[in-house]
Design an enzyme around this catalytic site. Structure first.
Site, mmCIF file in Angstrom:
data_model
loop_
_atom_site.group_PDB
_atom_site.id
_atom_site.type_symbol
_atom_site.label_atom_id
_atom_site.label_comp_id
_atom_site.label_asym_id
_atom_site.label_seq_id
_atom_site.Cartn_x
_atom_site.Cartn_y
_atom_site.Cartn_z
ATOM 1 N N THR A 164 0.890 -1.150 0.000
ATOM 2 C CA THR A 164 0.000 0.000 0.000
ATOM 3 C C THR A 164 0.923 1.194 0.000
ATOM 4 O OG1 THR A 164 -1.483 -1.169 1.500
ATOM 5 C CG2 THR A 164 -1.697 1.207 1.477
ATOM 6 N N ASP A 195 -7.584 -2.536 5.031
ATOM 7 C CA ASP A 195 -7.625 -1.470 6.044
ATOM 8 C C ASP A 195 -7.419 -0.072 5.452
ATOM 9 O OD1 ASP A 195 -4.975 -1.965 5.339
ATOM 10 O OD2 ASP A 195 -4.199 -1.593 7.350
HETATM 11 N N1 GLY Z 1 -2.985 -2.856 3.948
HETATM 12 C C1 GLY Z 1 -3.610 -2.901 2.686
HETATM 13 C C2 GLY Z 1 -4.619 -3.955 2.548
HETATM 14 O O1 GLY Z 1 -4.709 -4.841 3.382
HETATM 15 O O2 GLY Z 1 -5.340 -3.930 1.565
#
Ligand code: GLY
Length: 307
Positions: A164, A195
Site C-alpha cells: 500500500t 484497512d
Molecule cells: N494494507 C492494505 C490492505 O490490506 O489492503
C-alpha cells in the site's frame, strides 16, 4: 514533515515540494500519492497494481484531515486512475465518509475523475500465470463460477509481500494529514476491502496528537483498530514509539484468521517519527522521512518487533 513507506518513493519529492512552497499537507499527500497511482512499476497501488481473483482491479484509498477530523474514503473503485483524489472529493463534497463499489464509481463519474484501464499487461500476465498454476483442473472447467474461498486463503499466503502507499504529513500551519492508496490484496475475494479505506484501522490523523497509517495485512489492523489505537495511546501519554509498540502488542493477540506482516507508521504532533514492522521485510519495511531541517529525504529501515 513527510513520512511515507517504500511505495512512496516516486511521490515523496513532489510532496516535499508542495510543503516547501507553503502548500497544505492535504495537497502534499494527494499530489504525492497520485504519482504512485499512475506508476505502473508499483505492483500494489493504482494502475499496475494487482487484481482480485477475477482479474479485476479494485482500488481503495482514504485521506484524513487532522485539523477537523474530516475523512474521505473510497473502496473497490474500478476504472479510475486516482482513487486518492476521489477519496478527497468524498471528504470535501459529500456528507459521507466512505463510498464503495457502484456508488464509488458513480461518484467518480460525477466529479469527472480521470478514467483508466487499471490492469497493466504485466499484472494481467502475472494473474493468468497464478490462475494456471493454482486453480484445480476441475475448477478451471467452470472458472470463475466455482467456490472462490479456498483461492482467497491460498493467495493470502503470498500476502506478506503485498503493499500500500501511505503518507503522513505536517504542513507549516501544523495541520496533520494521513493518506493511503492500494489495489489491495492480490487475488483476494472480489469486493474485499482492506484497512487502507478504513478510518481508524489503516489510517488516522488528529492535530492534537499525530497521525498513523499501516501497510500489509489489513485484516489484522482492522481487527485491532491499529491506527486509531496508536493515536489513543499517544493521547493517554505514550510517546510515538511506545504507542506503536503497544499497537504491535495488540496484534500479537491475533492467532486465527489471516495472520501475516504488518508495518505501522506514525508521527506525533512535534514531528517525532516511528515505523515498526512485525517482520524483517527488507526494502518492503523501509520508509522515507523528511523534516524542514533536513537537507535531503532520508531512506530508513523500520524497527522489527516480531509477532
Ligand atoms: N494494507 C492494505 C490492505 O490490506 O489492503
Amino acid at each position: 514533515m513527510i513520512l511515507t513507506n517504500c511505495e512512496g518513493r516516486v511521490g515523496v519529492n513532489k510532496a516535499r515540494e508542495v510543503l516547501i512552497n507553503n502548500g497544505s499537507s492535504l495537497d502534499a499527500i494527494e499530489q504525492g500519492i497520485r504519482l504512485i497511482e499512475a506508476d505502473t512499476t508499483i505492483d500494489s497501488v493504482g494502475r499496475g497494481g494487482s487484481p482480485n481473483l477475477l482479474g479485476e482491479m479494485e482500488c481503495d484509498a482514504a485521506i484524513m484531515d487532522g485539523s477537523n477530523l474530516l475523512a474521505g474514503s473510497i473502496g473497490a473503485l474500478k476504472d479510475y486512475l486516482h482513487a486518492i483524489s476521489v477519496a478527497r472529493a468524498v471528504m470535501e463534497k459529500l456528507p459521507h465518509v466512505m463510498l464503495v463499489g457502484e456508488g464509488a464509481h458513480q461518484f467518480a463519474q460525477e466529479i469527472n475523475a480521470e478514467k483508466a484501464d487499471m490492469l497493466s499487461d504485466e499484472a494481467r500476465i502475472k494473474h493468468e500465470k497464478w490462475i494456471r498454476e493454482n486453480v484445480s483442473t476441475d475448477d478451471m472447467k467452470n472458472w470463475p463460477n466455482v467456490s472462490l474461498a479456498k483461492y482467497a486463503w491460498l493467495s493470502g499466503k503470498d500476502y506478506a509481500s503485498g503493499g500500500t502507499v501511505v503518507f503522513l504529513a505536517i504542513d507549516a500551519k501544523e495541520n496533520i494529514v494521513a493518506g493511503t492508496s492500494t489495489s489491495g490484496w492480490a487475488r483476494s475475494y472480489p469486493g474485499r476491502l482492506g484497512d487502507s479505506p478504513i478510518i481508524g484501522a489503516g489510517l488516522y490523523a488528529d492535530n492534537r496528537y499525530g497521525a498513523c497509517a499501516c501497510t500489509h495485512n489489513g485484516e489484522m489492523t482492522i481487527r485491532t483498530s491499529t491506527a486509531r489505537s496508536v493515536i489513543l495511546y499517544m493521547k493517554k501519554g505514550a510517546s510515538v514509539k511506545e504507542a506503536c509498540n503497544e499497537a504491535m502488542r495488540d496484534l500479537l493477540y491475533l492467532h486465527e484468521g489471516q495472520i501475516g506482516a504488518v508495518v505501522i507508521h506514525a508521527i506525533d504532533k512535534n514531528g517525532n517519527a516511528c515505523v515498526v514492522s512485525s517482520h524483517d521485510l527488507k526494502e518492503k519495511s523501509s520508509y522515507y522521512l523528511w523534516k524542514d531541517e533536513m537537507k535531503s529525504i532520508e531512506h530508513k529501515q523500520a524497527e522489527v518487533i516480531k509477532l
